[in-house]
Design a protein around this motif. Sequence first.
Motif, PDB file in Angstrom:
ATOM      1  N   VAL A   1       0.825  -1.210   0.000  1.00  9.84           N
ATOM      2  CA  VAL A   1       0.000   0.000   0.000  1.00  9.84           C
ATOM      3  C   VAL A   1       0.859   1.259   0.000  1.00  9.84           C
ATOM      4  O   VAL A   1       0.370   2.344  -0.311  1.00  9.84           O
ATOM      5  CB  VAL A   1      -1.004   0.022   1.172  1.00  9.84           C
ATOM      6  CG1 VAL A   1      -2.042  -1.081   0.996  1.00  9.84           C
ATOM      7  CG2 VAL A   1      -0.310  -0.081   2.517  1.00  9.84           C
ATOM      8  N   GLU A   2       2.128   1.111   0.354  1.00 13.57           N
ATOM      9  CA  GLU A   2       3.050   2.251   0.276  1.00 13.57           C
ATOM     10  C   GLU A   2       4.459   1.726   0.058  1.00 13.57           C
ATOM     11  O   GLU A   2       4.911   0.834   0.756  1.00 13.57           O
ATOM     12  CB  GLU A   2       2.994   3.096   1.544  1.00 13.57           C
ATOM     13  CG  GLU A   2       3.815   4.346   1.410  1.00 13.57           C
ATOM     14  CD  GLU A   2       3.362   5.456   2.343  1.00 13.57           C
ATOM     15  OE1 GLU A   2       4.147   6.391   2.501  1.00 13.57           O
ATOM     16  OE2 GLU A   2       2.256   5.388   2.891  1.00 13.57           O
ATOM     17  N   ASN A   3       5.137   2.297  -0.928  1.00 11.96           N
ATOM     18  CA  ASN A   3       6.501   1.880  -1.256  1.00 11.96           C
ATOM     19  C   ASN A   3       7.406   3.103  -1.270  1.00 11.96           C
ATOM     20  O   ASN A   3       7.312   3.937  -2.152  1.00 11.96           O
ATOM     21  CB  ASN A   3       6.532   1.186  -2.615  1.00 11.96           C
ATOM     22  CG  ASN A   3       7.941   0.866  -3.070  1.00 11.96           C
ATOM     23  OD1 ASN A   3       8.914   1.013  -2.327  1.00 11.96           O
ATOM     24  ND2 ASN A   3       8.054   0.423  -4.300  1.00 11.96           N
ATOM     25  N   ASN A   4       8.264   3.195  -0.287  1.00 14.85           N
ATOM     26  CA  ASN A   4       9.233   4.280  -0.214  1.00 14.85           C
ATOM     27  C   ASN A   4      10.665   3.749  -0.296  1.00 14.85           C
ATOM     28  O   ASN A   4      11.589   4.384   0.188  1.00 14.85           O
ATOM     29  CB  ASN A   4       9.052   5.068   1.086  1.00 14.85           C
ATOM     30  CG  ASN A   4       7.778   5.870   1.051  1.00 14.85           C
ATOM     31  OD1 ASN A   4       7.602   6.711   0.191  1.00 14.85           O
ATOM     32  ND2 ASN A   4       6.872   5.579   1.969  1.00 14.85           N
ATOM     33  N   PHE A   5      10.842   2.566  -0.886  1.00  9.13           N
ATOM     34  CA  PHE A   5      12.188   2.045  -1.107  1.00  9.13           C
ATOM     35  C   PHE A   5      12.891   2.939  -2.131  1.00  9.13           C
ATOM     36  O   PHE A   5      12.253   3.552  -2.972  1.00  9.13           O
ATOM     37  CB  PHE A   5      12.131   0.622  -1.660  1.00  9.13           C
ATOM     38  CG  PHE A   5      12.057  -0.443  -0.606  1.00  9.13           C
ATOM     39  CD1 PHE A   5      11.317  -0.298   0.551  1.00  9.13           C
ATOM     40  CD2 PHE A   5      12.708  -1.642  -0.798  1.00  9.13           C
ATOM     41  CE1 PHE A   5      11.241  -1.294   1.499  1.00  9.13           C
ATOM     42  CE2 PHE A   5      12.641  -2.653   0.135  1.00  9.13           C
ATOM     43  CZ  PHE A   5      11.914  -2.480   1.282  1.00  9.13           C
TER      44      PHE A   5
END
Length: 126
Positions: free
Chosen positions: A92-96
């Motif tokens: 639901v959230e990807n901050n890689f």
Amino acid sequence: MIVFVENGSYNRNFSIQAVERKINHTYPSIKKSTVGFTSSFWPIFIPNMNAELIVYNSQGVNTNNMKHKFLVVQQVYSNLKSPIIIPGYRIVENNFSDKPMTFLGVKLASQPSTYQYAIYERKQEF
């Protein structure tokens, strides 16, 4: 020391405090849910009695029969440029970050050493 300062300023939006604010604002139910988290996020989740430390790396994750509603994983130490697919969960959230940590154009590490993270939510079974 210069490397630490450079890395910290580059990743200011990913301090532990910034991640906690983001999670509290965007996913207020996460702290009331069952959540699996990687070790560096213990200051955020340790007060949650339904939170459990998990191992997350390129070999996968132990989700204990998918009992967690959410998984919150940090990129550092995973040796991954993007979050892995975990059966039964959706990202639901990807901050890689796929950018290596550099200083004056010299590569220092394959990934940032701060709190880049991904949030997974267990898929609903119908």
